[in-house]
Structures are given as structure tokens and as C-alpha cells.
Design a protein around this motif. Structure first.
Motif, PDB file in Angstrom:
ATOM      1  N   ASP A 118       1.079  -1.187   0.015  1.00 29.04           N
ATOM      2  CA  ASP A 118      -0.066   0.039  -0.041  1.00 29.04           C
ATOM      3  C   ASP A 118       0.859   1.336  -0.161  1.00 29.04           C
ATOM      4  OD1 ASP A 118      -2.587  -1.380  -0.174  1.00 29.04           O
ATOM      5  OD2 ASP A 118      -3.001  -0.627   2.006  1.00 29.04           O
ATOM      6  N   ASP A 128       2.043   4.746   0.472  1.00 27.34           N
ATOM      7  CA  ASP A 128       1.666   5.908   1.419  1.00 27.34           C
ATOM      8  C   ASP A 128       1.975   7.320   0.751  1.00 27.34           C
ATOM      9  OD1 ASP A 128       1.347   7.461   3.711  1.00 27.34           O
ATOM     10  OD2 ASP A 128       2.955   6.678   4.779  1.00 27.34           O
ATOM     11  N   TYR A 129       3.196   7.407   0.395  1.00 30.97           N
ATOM     12  CA  TYR A 129       3.417   8.921  -0.319  1.00 30.97           C
ATOM     13  C   TYR A 129       4.773   8.815  -0.956  1.00 30.97           C
ATOM     14  CZ  TYR A 129       5.390  10.569   4.090  1.00 30.97           C
ATOM     15  OH  TYR A 129       6.217  10.630   5.251  1.00 30.97           O
ATOM     16  N   ALA A 139       6.199   2.778   1.293  1.00 27.52           N
ATOM     17  CA  ALA A 139       4.925   1.874   1.072  1.00 27.52           C
ATOM     18  C   ALA A 139       4.921   1.007   2.304  1.00 27.52           C
ATOM     19  CB  ALA A 139       4.677   1.141  -0.107  1.00 27.52           C
ATOM     20  N   ASP A 140       3.716   0.371   2.652  1.00 27.21           N
ATOM     21  CA  ASP A 140       3.636  -0.525   3.863  1.00 27.21           C
ATOM     22  C   ASP A 140       3.053  -1.832   3.121  1.00 27.21           C
ATOM     23  OD1 ASP A 140       4.322   1.218   6.080  1.00 27.21           O
ATOM     24  OD2 ASP A 140       2.486   2.287   5.298  1.00 27.21           O
ATOM     25  N   SER A 156       0.714  -4.606   3.012  1.00 26.21           N
ATOM     26  CA  SER A 156      -0.662  -4.590   3.559  1.00 26.21           C
ATOM     27  C   SER A 156      -1.135  -6.326   3.611  1.00 26.21           C
ATOM     28  CB  SER A 156      -1.763  -3.833   2.752  1.00 26.21           C
ATOM     29  OG  SER A 156      -1.643  -4.139   1.380  1.00 26.21           O
ATOM     30  N   ARG A 162       7.414  -1.434   6.366  1.00 23.28           N
ATOM     31  CA  ARG A 162       7.455  -0.456   5.741  1.00 23.28           C
ATOM     32  C   ARG A 162       8.546  -0.452   4.781  1.00 23.28           C
ATOM     33  NH1 ARG A 162       4.650   4.124   5.704  1.00 23.28           N
ATOM     34  NH2 ARG A 162       5.263   6.177   5.386  1.00 23.28           N
ATOM     35  N   GLU A 208      -1.897   3.886  -5.861  1.00 21.96           N
ATOM     36  CA  GLU A 208      -2.096   3.464  -4.437  1.00 21.96           C
ATOM     37  C   GLU A 208      -1.657   2.064  -3.877  1.00 21.96           C
ATOM     38  OE1 GLU A 208      -6.080   4.659  -2.540  1.00 21.96           O
ATOM     39  OE2 GLU A 208      -6.394   5.189  -4.677  1.00 21.96           O
ATOM     40  N   GLU A 267      11.584  11.443   6.517  1.00 18.90           N
ATOM     41  CA  GLU A 267      10.938  10.688   5.242  1.00 18.90           C
ATOM     42  C   GLU A 267      10.643  11.476   4.020  1.00 18.90           C
ATOM     43  OE1 GLU A 267       8.626   6.678   7.014  1.00 18.90           O
ATOM     44  OE2 GLU A 267       7.414   8.483   6.060  1.00 18.90           O
ATOM     45  N   GLU A 317      -2.740  15.912  -1.581  1.00 16.96           N
ATOM     46  CA  GLU A 317      -3.546  14.692  -1.219  1.00 16.96           C
ATOM     47  C   GLU A 317      -4.592  14.622  -2.444  1.00 16.96           C
ATOM     48  OE1 GLU A 317      -4.713  14.226   2.712  1.00 16.96           O
ATOM     49  OE2 GLU A 317      -2.669  14.547   3.479  1.00 16.96           O
ATOM     50  N   LYS A 371       0.198  12.402  -2.075  1.00 14.84           N
ATOM     51  CA  LYS A 371      -0.425  11.258  -1.467  1.00 14.84           C
ATOM     52  C   LYS A 371      -1.616  10.922  -2.496  1.00 14.84           C
ATOM     53  CE  LYS A 371      -0.358  11.019   3.628  1.00 14.84           C
ATOM     54  NZ  LYS A 371      -0.281   9.906   3.552  1.00 14.84           N
ATOM     55  N   LYS A 385      -5.312   9.637   3.845  1.00 15.09           N
ATOM     56  CA  LYS A 385      -5.484   8.717   4.629  1.00 15.09           C
ATOM     57  C   LYS A 385      -5.205   9.034   6.137  1.00 15.09           C
ATOM     58  CE  LYS A 385      -3.493   5.776   1.055  1.00 15.09           C
ATOM     59  NZ  LYS A 385      -2.573   4.395   0.843  1.00 15.09           N
TER      60      LYS A 385
END
Length: 371
Positions: free
Chosen positions: A39, A41-42, A80-81, A83, A95, A104, A149, A341, A367, A371
Motif C-alpha cells: 500500500d 503511502d506517499y 509503502a507498507d 498490507s 515499511r 495506491e 521521510e 493529497e 499522496k 489517509k
């Protein structure tokens, strides 16, 4: 959670044309064994990403994240993470930092897994540069700081190019030049190179003697105020450029008229001419038949691979680390971070960057959805 995801597509034949596309949101059941779902993130977006789009066919940038027919996804650097995971060595919630689409989600096929990273070994990426296929786990990255970051996304990819250019010039003893000229001098990659050349000059016996910025009149004050350059010259004042000393030109702009003008002014005094970026992508002209040395494309991933073989990746990263901290601190003192965003805002920020409307002191973070 919505059932669709947004991604930005760009017409590969006309990068001014872009569109937002909704695609089905992937879930764990959509993964094959060994696959992982990220997923996003940004991510950061700079003029360097416009270069990816401009040179997408030439260097395979469109191949990283394929899209339908004539459309492409511009690669970006971000976080990104995990998911969902169907790989035993990759845990949900991890992460990562790496190369991403303006979207996304991203499905990857991890391989070559270590404590610090993994490589996406998906077949469509197997022919592409390794540097762009690796994803770093933030939990084991010694340089990672959560509060930094934004700077990491904005600077690290660019500063790696800056670092490699600096190393390349030093290894070649600046091609005998006493003057290093940087076009698009307000671009972040150019600023990174100028900082590194300046920062290390005393330890290199005063080389190079002169670091010269070529920039627009609108950015001249900003460039001069940073103190990275010894001289700032605007594009309409090229007659002020010292034409009597051996020189190197590093072209970050891709402006064929400026490139030709510098070659015409320096003639045989120009000892090396490198094509690095394409910030002024729409003004690119043929690099052939110019006076002096013929311009050469500097491809950072290729040089990284060469130097890794020469001195080892660990030593190369160590050298970069010694420059990353002071440079990040310097840039962090003047950079203004702007975050947008949502798909429409992302699309507009892409077009604003393409059209040169983002100020050099602004760092753009996107983004896809709030979120």
C-alpha cells in the motif's frame, strides 16, 4: 475501504496528456504464492521524474510499471507498507522505501531477500537496472529517520546521482578542467553536485577551481544565496562565461539551445560534456555536430554498477553516507515541503512540475488519497 484505487497515467507520446484511472483494489486473495502487496503511502515528485517520462523509451523507465497501450506510469521514489503477504519472509506491516508508481498499490514478487532489503524479481522488471528494483526495509536502514521521510524521498535518489557524478569527475581528475559548469543549477540534483564539489574542495587540493551555475533570471537570487556556487550566470548572459579556461559542462536542463551556446562559446576548451537530466524536456535538440567534445549521456545506475565492482558496494555506500548527512542538513534548512493529497491534486502537481511552475525551494510530496 473503497473497492477501487486511483493511479495517474501519462501518454508516452505526449507527456502533457495525463489521466486518472480507477482500478480494482487488490486483496490478499488476489496474490500468488510468493507475492506481496504494497500500500503506497506517499512519494516525492521532482523535475527528475519528468526526466524519467522524457527518457522513458530510451532507458526503459516505462517498463517498471506497465499500463495499457500508449499509456505509462511515471516512476517515483517513496514509502509503502506491506498490507498483505504470501511470502514467508515478508511480514505484514513492514515499511519499505523504493521505486513506486504514481498509484495506491503495487504488487511485487520479492527475491534476493536480506535483512535490509528485497528485490522485485517480477519478469517484466528482470531486464531493468538493479538499483531501481530494490526495496529497503526502514526497520534496518541505519540512515532512516521517520521525521526525515520527506527529505529522504526528495533527496536521496537525486543525491545518489549527484554523488556518482561527483565521484566520476574526481576519478577522472575533472578531465583537466578548472571550471565546472552546471545548467539548470537550481534543480535539486545540480544543487547536490554543487554542494559536494564545494564541500570536498579543500580535501581535493582546491579542485575544481570554479563552480559555475547557469540558471534562469528568476532563480538567480535563490541559487546565489545558497553559497554552493562560486559564480551564477543567467541564460541570457552567457557571454560572461569564462571561455579561456578548460571546462566541464554538466547539463541537467536538456535545453538544446543552451547546450549549443555553451559549446559554441567554449569550443575546444570544453573537455567533457555530460547529459544528465531533461528538466527543459521540450527544448531538447540534437547533440551532434557541436563544437568541442561530443556530449555523452551519464547513466547513474550503470556507473553505480561499475563502481560497485571496482571498490565494493559497502565502500561506495559508505562514501555516500558521509556526504548525505551534511547535505541533507543543508538542504533541510531552506527547503519548503509541500504535500498534496488526492488524485486531482496529484495530477495538477504533475502538470505544474512539467510546466516548470514549482519553485526550486519547494519539495513536492504526493499522496494519492488522504489517509
Amino acid at each position: 475501504m473503497t473497492t477501487t484505487c486511483t493511479r495517474l497515467l501519462v501518454n508516452k507520446g505526449n507527456i502533457h496528456e495525463c489521466t486518472l484511472q480507477e482500478v480494482p483494489r487488490l486483496q490478499e486473495q488476489d496474490l500468488q504464492d510468493g507475492e506481496v502487496l504494497l500500500d503506497i503511502d506517499y512519494f516525492a515528485f521532482t523535475a527528475n521524474n519528468i526526466t524519467y517520462a522524457t527518457l522513458g523509451d530510451r532507458f526503459g523507465y516505462w517498463d517498471f510499471f506497465p499500463a495499457e497501450a500508449s499509456w505509462g506510469q511515471v516512476p517515483v521514489w517513496g514509502f509503502a507498507d506491506v498490507s498483505a503477504s504470501r511470502h514467508p519472509a515478508i511480514k505484514e506491516g513492514a515499511r519499505v522505501y523504493g521505486y513506486l508508481p504514481m498509484a495506491e498499490q503495487l504488487r511485487v514478487q520479492p527475491g534476493d531477500i536480506t535483512a535490509s532489503s528485497f528485490t522485485d524479481i517480477a519478469s517484466h522488471r528482470s531486464h531493468l537496472a538493479l538499483a531501481y528494483n530494490q526495496y529497503q526495509f526502514t526497520a534496518s536502514d541505519p540512515a532512516y529517520r521517520p521525521e526525515l521521510e520527506a527529505l529522504q524521498m526528495l533527496l536521496r535518489p537525486l543525491l545518489l546521482t549527484s554523488f556518482l557524478l561527483d565521484d566520476f569527475l574526481n576519478e577522472n581528475d575533472y578531465f583537466g578542467a578548472r571550471q565546472i559548469i552546471l545548467t539548470s543549477a537550481s534543480s535539486k540534483t545540480a544543487l547536490g553536485l554543487a554542494f559536494m564539489l564545494n564541500h570536498q574542495r579543500s580535501s581535493r587540493g582546491g579542485k575544481p577551481l570554479q563552480i559555475v551555475a547557469l540558471t534562469s533570471a528568476a532563480n538567480a537570487g535563490f541559487v546565489t544565496g545558497l553559497g554552493y556556487y562560486d559564480q551564477t550566470i543567467t541564460y541570457d548572459q552567457l557571454d560572461e562565461l569564462n571561455a579561456d579556461t578548460p571546462s566541464v559542462l554538466i547539463d541537467f536542463a536538456g535545453n538544446g539551445a543552451v547546450l549549443a551556446a555553451v559549446h559554441q562559446r567554449l569550443q575546444e576548451k570544453l573537455k567533457y560534456s555530460a547529459l544528465v537530466g531533461a528538466a527543459h524536456w521540450d527544448q531538447r535538440q540534437s547533440e551532434k555536430n557541436l563544437p568541442g567534445t561530443r556530449p555523452e549521456v551519464f547513466f547513474a545506475p550503470g556507473y553505480w554498477a561499475q563502481r560497485s565492482k571496482d571498490i565494493g558496494t559497502a565502500q561506495l555506500m559508505g562514501r555516500f553516507a558521509t556526504l548525505w548527512s551534511p547535505l541533507a542538513a543543508s538542504v533541510g534548512s531552506w527547503m519548503e515541503i509541500r504535500t498534496v493529497e488526492g488524485g486531482e491534486a496529484m495530477k495538477q502537481a504533475y502538470l505544474d512540475t512539467l510546466n516548470g511552475l514549482i519553485r526550486p525551494e519547494t519539495g513536492m510530496i504526493m499522496k494519492t488519497q488522504g489517509k
